[in-house]
Enzyme design. Sequence first.
Site, mmCIF file in Angstrom:
data_model
loop_
_atom_site.group_PDB
_atom_site.id
_atom_site.type_symbol
_atom_site.label_atom_id
_atom_site.label_comp_id
_atom_site.label_asym_id
_atom_site.label_seq_id
_atom_site.Cartn_x
_atom_site.Cartn_y
_atom_site.Cartn_z
ATOM 1 N N LEU A 213 76.756 -29.531 14.612
ATOM 2 C CA LEU A 213 75.954 -28.669 13.908
ATOM 3 C C LEU A 213 74.509 -29.097 13.407
ATOM 4 O O LEU A 213 74.383 -29.877 13.022
ATOM 5 C CB LEU A 213 76.666 -28.265 12.431
ATOM 6 C CG LEU A 213 78.082 -27.816 12.724
ATOM 7 C CD1 LEU A 213 78.901 -27.741 11.197
ATOM 8 C CD2 LEU A 213 78.461 -26.529 13.499
ATOM 9 N N HIS A 214 73.403 -28.113 13.912
ATOM 10 C CA HIS A 214 72.148 -28.861 13.410
ATOM 11 C C HIS A 214 71.073 -27.529 13.233
ATOM 12 O O HIS A 214 70.000 -27.806 12.740
ATOM 13 C CB HIS A 214 71.791 -29.694 14.448
ATOM 14 C CG HIS A 214 70.996 -29.016 15.936
ATOM 15 N ND1 HIS A 214 71.852 -28.409 16.630
ATOM 16 C CD2 HIS A 214 69.839 -28.804 16.365
ATOM 17 C CE1 HIS A 214 71.407 -27.905 17.706
ATOM 18 N NE2 HIS A 214 69.821 -28.242 17.379
ATOM 19 N N ARG A 215 71.486 -26.403 13.582
ATOM 20 C CA ARG A 215 70.498 -25.116 13.414
ATOM 21 C C ARG A 215 70.111 -25.096 12.101
ATOM 22 O O ARG A 215 70.940 -24.760 11.161
ATOM 23 C CB ARG A 215 70.853 -23.954 14.320
ATOM 24 C CG ARG A 215 70.976 -24.044 15.596
ATOM 25 C CD ARG A 215 70.921 -22.851 16.518
ATOM 26 N NE ARG A 215 70.981 -23.426 17.765
ATOM 27 C CZ ARG A 215 69.760 -24.000 18.611
ATOM 28 N NH1 ARG A 215 68.908 -24.139 18.185
ATOM 29 N NH2 ARG A 215 70.154 -24.384 19.886
#
Length: 394
Positions: A213-215
């Site tokens: 998860l990085h957005r």
Amino acid sequence: MSTRMRTRRKILSVVGTRPNFMKIAPIVAALERRPDEFEHVLVHTGQHYDTTMSEIFFDELGVGEPDHRLEVGSGTHAQQTARVMERLEPVLLEERPDVVLVPGDVNSTLAASLVAVKLGLRVGHVEAGLRSFDRTMPEEINRVVTDAVSQMLFIHSPEAREHLLAEGRDEGSIHYVGNTMIDTLVAMRERIDALDAPARHGLSAGEYLLVTLHRPALVDGPLLRVAADALRAVARQMPVVFPVHPRTRARLAAEDPSLAEAPGLRMLEPIGYLEFLALIACAAGVLTDSGGIQEETTFLGVPCLTLRDNTERPITESMGTNMLLGLAPERIREVPELLVQAHGRPYRVPPLWDGHAAERIVEVLADGRPDEPQPSPATSSSSAAIPPASARRL
Ligand code: UD1
């Protein structure tokens, strides 16, 4: 000057972030197999700079040391884009390439394409034509602008052609070549399979969930806590392995520092390409908000649950193993059940995701046919405009 020197075309590629490296690596390899026709120059903007986000990929993918490092680092979008532009311009003036290749949709891609086109250089966009139609995503702006200024549009999905034609691009500038990220996977497959990655993490193949998860839309606001609590719940039912992007790590440190201690959940530092792909290949499923991982899971036939409202890669849903959960982290709790439902569902690998996309790109570069009229150099900076190297030499 020898004939060889006069006829070689100079291709300059600009990479900056983790996903760029695997998109460009097979093109570098394909160009190096034709040394009489091409020379290649690699520029690393330094948008990603941690060893685990950058250097490890150069080592693993065998692209060699970049010829130029711009070391732009982190910053706001404007700062990062501006730094790449300022530092790349003198490099292009010095190197005078025939073509500038830009992969993907990150800020480095946008910045490099703008600098190159304003110097009158031909730009080739690798992964052109993808659209989420969500302009709140920075990557969507980067895609639209990069495609608008590129003369060679290398696509890997049929709908990309429709998008580019709808935006007024010429059919002759569009080249359906396939997926260079999948080229890298195909080339590395034996090494990936030999790793036995799950065992190295104390996991059993087919039984764990892999998470990335990085957005910003997910991790930079209140949804991150919802996601963290849902991951805790899932980890009580099945092992969860979560290599954490630096952006996410910083946000978790502030918002939910105890997540790392959750039973059944393994938070890791970012990991290298081979190990990560090996973990995908053996996972029960992948939960992600990444773009490229939707494609890699489709190729590998591993169920992918995407925490986004939209995807610029719809072929991974229509043909592949991807399913959009929406930007709805409470739905993470449904993952174990969704993976049971996904098990054994048929999928197909999209056309031309076959390990040979880079060779097709190099064929187009060798052909050198003028797809479109060259843009005239910007009048306000005409002193900086340069003819491409082969035009000067021939
Ligand atoms: C960028 C891309 C995104 C891509 C992602 C892949 C843009 C707009 N975004 O997002 O499309 O999916 O890369 O990973 O180009 N950081 C480090 N070390 C690093 C790199 C980043 O600590 O080596 C931290 C910094 O705090 C930085 C933050 O991560 O501010 C975000 O990095 P940045 O490159 O701005 O965006 P990404 O979220 O990585």
